[in-house]
Scaffold this motif. Structure first.
Motif, PDB file in Angstrom:
ATOM      1  N   TYR A 341      -3.929  25.108  -9.734  1.00 12.72           N
ATOM      2  CA  TYR A 341      -4.577  23.891  -9.259  1.00 12.72           C
ATOM      3  C   TYR A 341      -3.505  22.873  -8.875  1.00 12.72           C
ATOM      4  O   TYR A 341      -2.426  22.831  -9.481  1.00 12.72           O
ATOM      5  CB  TYR A 341      -5.473  23.288 -10.341  1.00 12.72           C
ATOM      6  CG  TYR A 341      -6.660  24.152 -10.706  1.00 12.72           C
ATOM      7  CD1 TYR A 341      -7.912  23.892 -10.158  1.00 12.72           C
ATOM      8  CD2 TYR A 341      -6.523  25.224 -11.579  1.00 12.72           C
ATOM      9  CE1 TYR A 341      -9.010  24.686 -10.485  1.00 12.72           C
ATOM     10  CE2 TYR A 341      -7.613  26.023 -11.906  1.00 12.72           C
ATOM     11  CZ  TYR A 341      -8.850  25.749 -11.359  1.00 12.72           C
ATOM     12  OH  TYR A 341      -9.925  26.544 -11.676  1.00 12.72           O
ATOM     13  N   SER A 342      -3.812  22.068  -7.885  1.00 11.23           N
ATOM     14  CA  SER A 342      -2.947  20.935  -7.559  1.00 11.23           C
ATOM     15  C   SER A 342      -3.522  19.678  -8.195  1.00 11.23           C
ATOM     16  O   SER A 342      -4.737  19.549  -8.362  1.00 11.23           O
ATOM     17  CB  SER A 342      -2.841  20.753  -6.038  1.00 11.23           C
ATOM     18  OG  SER A 342      -4.086  20.368  -5.487  1.00 11.23           O
ATOM     19  N   VAL A 343      -2.622  18.770  -8.558  1.00 16.03           N
ATOM     20  CA  VAL A 343      -3.006  17.466  -9.103  1.00 16.03           C
ATOM     21  C   VAL A 343      -2.299  16.399  -8.286  1.00 16.03           C
ATOM     22  O   VAL A 343      -1.072  16.423  -8.157  1.00 16.03           O
ATOM     23  CB  VAL A 343      -2.595  17.316 -10.582  1.00 16.03           C
ATOM     24  CG1 VAL A 343      -3.047  15.962 -11.112  1.00 16.03           C
ATOM     25  CG2 VAL A 343      -3.170  18.431 -11.416  1.00 16.03           C
ATOM     26  N   ILE A 344      -3.075  15.485  -7.734  1.00 17.38           N
ATOM     27  CA  ILE A 344      -2.508  14.358  -6.996  1.00 17.38           C
ATOM     28  C   ILE A 344      -2.912  13.084  -7.714  1.00 17.38           C
ATOM     29  O   ILE A 344      -4.105  12.778  -7.837  1.00 17.38           O
ATOM     30  CB  ILE A 344      -3.019  14.311  -5.543  1.00 17.38           C
ATOM     31  CG1 ILE A 344      -2.737  15.621  -4.825  1.00 17.38           C
ATOM     32  CG2 ILE A 344      -2.388  13.138  -4.802  1.00 17.38           C
ATOM     33  CD1 ILE A 344      -3.359  15.690  -3.447  1.00 17.38           C
ATOM     34  N   LEU A 345      -1.939  12.342  -8.202  1.00 11.24           N
ATOM     35  CA  LEU A 345      -2.178  11.029  -8.794  1.00 11.24           C
ATOM     36  C   LEU A 345      -1.923   9.972  -7.732  1.00 11.24           C
ATOM     37  O   LEU A 345      -0.843   9.917  -7.135  1.00 11.24           O
ATOM     38  CB  LEU A 345      -1.256  10.792  -9.989  1.00 11.24           C
ATOM     39  CG  LEU A 345      -1.666  11.435 -11.315  1.00 11.24           C
ATOM     40  CD1 LEU A 345      -0.572  11.230 -12.345  1.00 11.24           C
ATOM     41  CD2 LEU A 345      -2.982  10.849 -11.815  1.00 11.24           C
ATOM     42  N   ARG A 346      -2.920   9.130  -7.492  1.00  8.29           N
ATOM     43  CA  ARG A 346      -2.809   8.104  -6.469  1.00  8.29           C
ATOM     44  C   ARG A 346      -2.926   6.728  -7.099  1.00  8.29           C
ATOM     45  O   ARG A 346      -3.759   6.507  -7.975  1.00  8.29           O
ATOM     46  CB  ARG A 346      -3.917   8.261  -5.428  1.00  8.29           C
ATOM     47  CG  ARG A 346      -3.741   9.472  -4.544  1.00  8.29           C
ATOM     48  CD  ARG A 346      -4.883   9.599  -3.565  1.00  8.29           C
ATOM     49  NE  ARG A 346      -4.672  10.739  -2.685  1.00  8.29           N
ATOM     50  CZ  ARG A 346      -5.637  11.391  -2.069  1.00  8.29           C
ATOM     51  NH1 ARG A 346      -6.900  11.007  -2.239  1.00  8.29           N
ATOM     52  NH2 ARG A 346      -5.368  12.398  -1.284  1.00  8.29           N
ATOM     53  N   GLY A 347      -2.106   5.834  -6.621  1.00 12.27           N
ATOM     54  CA  GLY A 347      -2.203   4.442  -7.022  1.00 12.27           C
ATOM     55  C   GLY A 347      -2.140   3.556  -5.810  1.00 12.27           C
ATOM     56  O   GLY A 347      -1.403   3.840  -4.861  1.00 12.27           O
ATOM     57  N   PHE A 348      -2.909   2.500  -5.825  1.00 15.48           N
ATOM     58  CA  PHE A 348      -2.886   1.564  -4.722  1.00 15.48           C
ATOM     59  C   PHE A 348      -2.041   0.334  -5.055  1.00 15.48           C
ATOM     60  O   PHE A 348      -2.004  -0.625  -4.315  1.00 15.48           O
ATOM     61  CB  PHE A 348      -4.319   1.198  -4.327  1.00 15.48           C
ATOM     62  CG  PHE A 348      -5.074   2.400  -3.823  1.00 15.48           C
ATOM     63  CD1 PHE A 348      -4.995   2.780  -2.499  1.00 15.48           C
ATOM     64  CD2 PHE A 348      -5.791   3.188  -4.695  1.00 15.48           C
ATOM     65  CE1 PHE A 348      -5.658   3.902  -2.042  1.00 15.48           C
ATOM     66  CE2 PHE A 348      -6.460   4.317  -4.242  1.00 15.48           C
ATOM     67  CZ  PHE A 348      -6.397   4.669  -2.916  1.00 15.48           C
TER      68      PHE A 348
END
Length: 361
Positions: A341-348
């Motif tokens: 699985y891929s995990v993408i953590l996003r923050g604005f």
């Protein structure tokens, strides 16, 4: 290799009614990335764009050593509006590509850079193929429908068929390979009828268009012997499980980090969701199926939010059905089948700490 930024003034294409505004530029291996003054480009962005360009070339059976350099311009709204002549189809779009150059409002509009690579194979491909391929490379959204009604749409109409085309293209690439798809990409004219498609499909796949589409529509289960067609994010470093099979990942989220991709607007401008963000990427592998408690801590603040996206890496690209998005900081229960699985953590916004935990129950 990333070189120091500098100021440039460069004309984009004949469609522009003026020269490009002054920008800063970072030179990658394949992509020259320009951005408006006042914007901040994150440390891992250009390497990510180079990887996207290489993947696009590979899926079009284009040798890397023969690729021409391509250019992307990330522009402020004012700079973007200034370069397009009145009435241009690009003026109202989030981004646009012509030949080897592309421009857009977003720091990570990799859909457009895929076009600049595909244009080196056929700069006047059928819109269904051009847009479907660009969305397939970046693992955009998919929609399961008969693709034939969408195949002859022109550029002004094809938006309605992006997701249908993306799914069909993924099937063609994974089941029949890059060489045949490249022949099809070259073979269908930009303004096409279904007879043109049938002729090109017969030449590339040795069957009629109707037979190929029926084969595709019937492919509802994933064979075990297909070559993998993983999403781009699955090239990210792998997390190591503890002895109980749990995963924990804690990191800072700073734009100058060499692993962070994306970009930031000036601090005095509002950060609009979808228009600017920071990303960190990892992968993890589930050995045994089971229920996992997924916990996420991402940046929060006034007018901003964070999210994590978890998605399957392997299997059949046109059948991937696990793609979970968790907003802000939250905990959810998820059943995970064996696999990567891929995990993408996003923050604005930038943050000292972001965290992802997958705890086996």
């Amino acid at each position: 290799m990333r070189l120091a930024a500098r100021l440039v003034v460069f004309p984009l294409v004949a469609a522009c009614h003026a020269q490009m505004p002054e920008t800063e530029v970072v030179h990658g291996e394949l992509v020259d990335y320009h951005y408006s003054l006042g914007l901040e480009l994150c440390g891992g962005t250009v390497a990510s764009w180079d990887a996207t360009a290489r993947r696009a070339a590979e899926l079009l059976d284009l040798p890397a050593e023969g690729l021409k350099r391509v250019v992307y311009y990330w522009l402020t709204e004012a700079d973007y509006s200034a370069i397009w002549a009145d009435g241009s189809r690009c003026a109202a779009a989030l981004g646009c590509a012509f030949g080897l150059r592309a421009t857009g409002h977003l720091p990570m509009l990799t859909h457009e850079i895929v076009h600049t690579i595909a244009n080196q194979l056929n700069g006047s491909a059928a819109p269904f193929l051009a847009e479907g391929f660009a969305d397939a490379v970046i693992d955009g959204r998919m929609e399961e429908r008969d693709p034939r009604p969408y195949m002859t749409l022109d550029h002004s109409e094809i938006t309605a068929g992006y997701w249908v085309a993306s799914r069909f293209v993924r099937y063609l690439l994974q089941v029949h390979g890059a060489e045949r798809f490249a022949a099809l990409y070259r073979g269908v004219p930009q303004a096409s009828e279904l007879d043109d498609w049938d002729e090109a499909v017969r030449a590339s796949y040795g069957m009629s268009l109707d037979a190929l589409v029926e084969e595709y529509l019937a492919a509802t289960e994933c064979p075990s012997d297909l070559p993998s067609l993983p999403r781009l994010e699955c090239d990210a470093p792998a997390l190591t499980a503890d002895p109980a099979g749990n995963f924990v990942w804690t990191n800072s989220l700073r734009c100058d980090d060499p692993e962070v991709v994306g970009g930031m607007q000036p601090p005095d401008e509002p950060i609009l969701i979808g228009e600017t963000h920071l990303e960190l990427r990892r992968t993890f592998e589930v050995v045994e199926a089971g229920e996992y408690e997924i916990a996420v801590v991402t940046p929060e603040g006034e007018g901003t939010r964070g999210q994590v996206v978890i998605a399957e890496c392997d299997g059949c690209a046109w059948l991937r059905d696990y793609n979970a998005t968790l907003e802000a900081s939250m905990t959810e229960m998820h059943w995970l089948e064996p696999g990567r699985y891929s995990v993408i953590l996003r923050g604005f916004i930038e943050a000292e700490t972001v965290e992802f935990r997958a705890t086996r129950q």
